[in-house]
Design a protein around this motif. Structure first.
Motif, PDB file in Angstrom:
ATOM      1  N   GLY A 116       0.995  -1.082  -0.036  1.00  0.00           N
ATOM      2  CA  GLY A 116       0.035   0.424  -0.356  1.00  0.00           C
ATOM      3  C   GLY A 116       0.478   1.050   0.218  1.00  0.00           C
ATOM      4  N   PRO A 117       0.152   2.596  -0.075  1.00  0.00           N
ATOM      5  CA  PRO A 117       0.971   3.599  -0.358  1.00  0.00           C
ATOM      6  C   PRO A 117       1.547   3.781   0.740  1.00  0.00           C
ATOM      7  N   GLY A 118       2.955   4.209   1.081  1.00  0.00           N
ATOM      8  CA  GLY A 118       3.564   4.977   1.957  1.00  0.00           C
ATOM      9  C   GLY A 118       3.904   3.475   3.052  1.00  0.00           C
ATOM     10  N   LYS A 119       3.679   1.946   2.329  1.00  0.00           N
ATOM     11  CA  LYS A 119       4.003   0.924   3.424  1.00  0.00           C
ATOM     12  C   LYS A 119       5.221  -0.039   3.071  1.00  0.00           C
TER      13      LYS A 119
ATOM     14  N   ASP B  43      -7.957  -2.836   1.708  1.00  0.00           N
ATOM     15  CA  ASP B  43      -6.317  -4.057   1.265  1.00  0.00           C
ATOM     16  C   ASP B  43      -6.517  -3.455   0.127  1.00  0.00           C
ATOM     17  N   SER B  44      -6.664  -1.802  -0.463  1.00  0.00           N
ATOM     18  CA  SER B  44      -6.319  -0.836  -1.388  1.00  0.00           C
ATOM     19  C   SER B  44      -4.788  -1.451  -1.431  1.00  0.00           C
ATOM     20  N   ALA B  45      -3.720  -1.773  -2.861  1.00  0.00           N
ATOM     21  CA  ALA B  45      -2.598  -1.988  -2.593  1.00  0.00           C
ATOM     22  C   ALA B  45      -2.010  -2.220  -4.392  1.00  0.00           C
ATOM     23  N   VAL B  46      -1.042  -2.422  -4.414  1.00  0.00           N
ATOM     24  CA  VAL B  46      -0.677  -3.281  -5.216  1.00  0.00           C
ATOM     25  C   VAL B  46      -0.018  -4.855  -5.304  1.00  0.00           C
ATOM     26  N   TYR B  47      -0.765  -5.263  -5.312  1.00  0.00           N
ATOM     27  CA  TYR B  47      -0.404  -6.709  -5.684  1.00  0.00           C
ATOM     28  C   TYR B  47       0.404  -7.506  -6.400  1.00  0.00           C
ATOM     29  N   SER B  48       1.253  -7.863  -6.393  1.00  0.00           N
ATOM     30  CA  SER B  48       2.373  -8.950  -6.782  1.00  0.00           C
ATOM     31  C   SER B  48       2.400 -10.535  -6.103  1.00  0.00           C
ATOM     32  N   CYS B  49       2.467 -11.034  -7.544  1.00  0.00           N
ATOM     33  CA  CYS B  49       3.079 -12.332  -7.209  1.00  0.00           C
ATOM     34  C   CYS B  49       4.612 -12.388  -6.656  1.00  0.00           C
ATOM     35  N   ALA B  50       4.922 -13.842  -6.663  1.00  0.00           N
ATOM     36  CA  ALA B  50       6.278 -14.135  -7.144  1.00  0.00           C
ATOM     37  C   ALA B  50       5.969 -15.070  -7.339  1.00  0.00           C
ATOM     38  N   ALA B  51       8.113 -15.381  -7.009  1.00  0.00           N
ATOM     39  CA  ALA B  51       8.157 -17.658  -7.135  1.00  0.00           C
ATOM     40  C   ALA B  51       9.272 -17.489  -6.879  1.00  0.00           C
ATOM     41  N   ASP B  52       8.686 -18.977  -6.154  1.00  0.00           N
ATOM     42  CA  ASP B  52      10.337 -19.310  -5.019  1.00  0.00           C
ATOM     43  C   ASP B  52      10.298 -20.364  -5.912  1.00  0.00           C
ATOM     44  N   ARG B  53      12.344 -20.541  -5.725  1.00  0.00           N
ATOM     45  CA  ARG B  53      12.299 -21.903  -6.708  1.00  0.00           C
ATOM     46  C   ARG B  53      13.210 -22.899  -5.829  1.00  0.00           C
TER      47      ARG B  53
ATOM     48  N   GLY C  74       3.037  -5.739 -10.609  1.00  0.00           N
ATOM     49  CA  GLY C  74       2.212  -5.927  -9.650  1.00  0.00           C
ATOM     50  C   GLY C  74       1.330  -4.516 -10.914  1.00  0.00           C
ATOM     51  N   THR C  75      -0.346  -4.922 -10.452  1.00  0.00           N
ATOM     52  CA  THR C  75      -1.263  -5.031 -10.482  1.00  0.00           C
ATOM     53  C   THR C  75      -2.234  -4.371  -9.372  1.00  0.00           C
ATOM     54  N   GLN C  76      -2.700  -3.100  -9.626  1.00  0.00           N
ATOM     55  CA  GLN C  76      -3.754  -1.790  -8.786  1.00  0.00           C
ATOM     56  C   GLN C  76      -4.707  -1.982  -8.455  1.00  0.00           C
ATOM     57  N   VAL C  77      -5.109  -2.407  -7.128  1.00  0.00           N
ATOM     58  CA  VAL C  77      -6.183  -2.286  -6.126  1.00  0.00           C
ATOM     59  C   VAL C  77      -6.678  -1.445  -5.165  1.00  0.00           C
TER      60      VAL C  77
END
Length: 124
Positions: free
Chosen positions: A40-43, A90-100, A117-120
């Protein structure tokens, strides 16, 4: 090189539902633990949840447990985040991540690959 691309973000009202999707290309998707984070903004970046390689197990942050669900389709190289009963916080930029390497913890540092990321945005 693995590329992750999120989609599905948008502006919704409190109480609404939204489904985010993350599509992977490159690498062997079925071998990666997949996670969702948000910022989220500032977080600081915050762990939302993660799902094991076969989709059999998932874990969630306490702030979203019971409202959000992560699922994956290894045949389609996608991981989704179903969000219900959304709240303004819940407003934030949501990003997915992958771990090998089998990590599915809360810290973002070990994750190997990230989407842009995608903005919600959830209005009250």
């Amino acid at each position: 090189q693995v590329q992750l691309v999120e989609s599905g973000g948008g502006l919704v009202q409190a109480g609404d539902s939204l489904r985010l999707s993350c599509r992977a290309s490159g690498g062997i998707f079925s071998t990666y633990i997949m996670a969702w984070f948000r910022q989220g903004p500032g977080k600081e970046r915050e762990f939302v949840g993660a799902i094991m390689t076969n989709g059999g197990s998932a874990r969630y942050a306490s702030s979203v447990k019971g409202r959000f669900t992560i699922s994956r389709d290894n045949a389609k190289n996608t991981v989704d985040l179903e969000m219900n009963n959304l709240k303004p916080e819940d407003s934030a930029v949501y990003s997915c991540a992958a771990d090998r390497h089998g990590y599915w913890g809360d810290s973002p540092t070990p994750y190997d690959y990230w989407g842009q990321g995608t903005q919600v945005t959830v209005s009250s």
